[in-house]
Design an enzyme around this catalytic site. Structure first.
Site, PDB file in Angstrom:
ATOM      1  N   ASP A  89      24.952 -37.711  10.483  1.00 34.82           N
ATOM      2  CA  ASP A  89      24.429 -36.550   9.701  1.00 34.82           C
ATOM      3  C   ASP A  89      22.933 -37.040   8.936  1.00 34.82           C
ATOM      4  O   ASP A  89      23.067 -37.812   7.862  1.00 34.82           O
ATOM      5  CB  ASP A  89      25.322 -35.893   8.717  1.00 34.82           C
ATOM      6  CG  ASP A  89      24.756 -34.839   7.795  1.00 34.82           C
ATOM      7  OD1 ASP A  89      23.625 -34.169   8.290  1.00 34.82           O
ATOM      8  OD2 ASP A  89      25.391 -34.613   6.807  1.00 34.82           O
ATOM      9  N   ASP A 269      17.675 -31.914  10.318  1.00 31.69           N
ATOM     10  CA  ASP A 269      19.175 -32.198  10.297  1.00 31.69           C
ATOM     11  C   ASP A 269      19.938 -32.213  11.021  1.00 31.69           C
ATOM     12  O   ASP A 269      20.315 -30.910  11.711  1.00 31.69           O
ATOM     13  CB  ASP A 269      19.549 -31.099   9.099  1.00 31.69           C
ATOM     14  CG  ASP A 269      20.913 -31.205   8.306  1.00 31.69           C
ATOM     15  OD1 ASP A 269      21.403 -32.174   8.736  1.00 31.69           O
ATOM     16  OD2 ASP A 269      21.224 -30.492   7.675  1.00 31.69           O
TER      17      ASP A 269
END
Length: 375
Positions: A89, A269
């Site tokens: 992430d 992201d």
């Protein structure tokens, strides 16, 4: 801490304090299943050293596609190693996995770390909490050897969750943050920073190739392999050192700017599935693609996939088209919009989150050494 409970404190003290130590070395939302899209590349300007296909300084780590998440891979923690599936992430910086002391329902559905089974584990009395989008965890900090393929980070700080909310239906056990260092867990150096300090990677760079195939995605550390993209690459400086935000010029459709009219921010992201923006602008986009709200989903005619134009994200003067087959998700019975609203803080400049809908189309490189992103 009151939320830990007496039994938890007793169990932790019995294991954490007496385990010998050998110094050897924020959340994405739960999302629906959707059809994955093929990767493509655009021609851009590239100024960093390109690596050959057989360059041994690059470490490749396979990722798997589970539902909307295309960034899930295996890591090992402890000695002997305990295996976990984690979400890679770029939108957060902490590494955490469930602990055997966690009492939440989600922890019983995932692999949990047992400190007592690792000879290299060192515990602490430091607690932490981390909030993501509609999810949160609470836990404590520990240190142990963490392996990502053949990359080894010794004495790596990581979180062990004791309480979790919102992770009941995800396929991964924990999260491996690749963001900049953050005060989320005090004193917890992100694993990428530790790999840099310990000289494990040759260059402070990592890159994502997100494939349409279940087992075709990869994250590479220490360089960029030109075999994973076509043409040239375009570097964009991060807008503020400390996160993977960049400046975006505009968002347009059929040559007309429909959002980000005066420039805005974009967060790259890998922990977010969709394209997220401010409520008013996302509502405008839904109308433009003729999406209608039905039971918390914006339904779109599946026939529109073949007729709607691409939506173009212009970054650093370069156009990055996202076609209708990417921003509309087709399922077996209907089609829905992949545009979603993101929480907007008061007085915050317009900010968009470009998640995997975008990153599956464009090979992405994250350069910590020069604080820039390549698309």
């Amino acid at each position: 801490m009151k939320w830990l409970g007496l039994l938890g404190l007793v169990a932790l003290s019995e294991c954490i304090v007496i385990i010998p130590v050998t110094q050897t070395k924020t959340m994405p939302e739960t999302v629906r299943e959707r059809t994955l899209l093929p990767n493509s590349s655009e021609e851009h300007t590239f100024s960093w050293s390109q690596k050959a296909t057989n360059d041994q300084s690059i470490t490749y780590h396979p990722l798997r596609t589970f539902k909307d998440f295309a960034c899930v891979g295996n890591i090992n923690i402890g000695t002997p190693p305990q295996e976990f599936q984690v979400l890679f992430d770029t939108g957060s910086s902490s590494l955490w996995v469930p602990s055997i002391y966690c009492q939440s329902d989600s922890c019983y559905k995932h692999n949990s770390f047992n400190p007592c089974n690792s000879s290299t584990y060192r515990g602490t009395k430091q607690f932490f909490s981390t909030n993501y989008t509609a999810t949160w965890i609470k836990g404590y900090l520990g240190y142990d050897t963490v392996r990502i393929g053949n990359l080894v980070s010794v004495a790596q700080p990581f979180g062990l969750s004791l309480k979790e909310t919102g992770f009941e239906h995800v396929s991964f056990d924990g999260i491996l943050g690749l963001g900049y260092p953050s005060p989320t867990v005090t004193g917890a150096t992100p694993i990428f920073d530790n790999l840099r300090k310990q000289g494990v990677i040759s260059e402070p760079v990592f890159a994502f190739y997100l494939s349409s195939q279940e087992n075709g995605s990869v994250v590479m550390f220490g360089g960029v392999n030109r075999a994973y993209y076509k043409g040239e690459l375009n570097w964009v400086p991060v807008s503020q050192v400390g996160n993977w935000h960049i400046n975006m010029d505009s968002i347009s459709m059929n040559g007309t700017v429909i959002a980000c009219k005066r420039g805005c921010q974009a967060l790259m992201d890998t922990g977010t599935a969709f394209l997220r923006g401010p409520r008013g602008l996302v509502s405008k986009l839904q109308k433009l693609i003729h999406a209608r709200l039905v039971r918390h989903e914006h339904l779109v005619s599946c026939q529109a996939i073949g007729t709607l134009p691409p939506i173009v994200f212009t970054i650093n003067g370069i156009d990055y088209p996202v076609p209708a087959q990417a921003y509309i998700q087709r399922s077996s019975s209907h089609c829905v919009s992949n545009f979603h609203v993101r929480p907007q803080r008061v007085n915050e400049w317009e900010t968009w989150i470009l998640g995997n809908v975008f990153l599956k189309l464009y090979f992405s490189v994250f350069d910590r050494g020069n604080n820039r992103i390549c698309l």
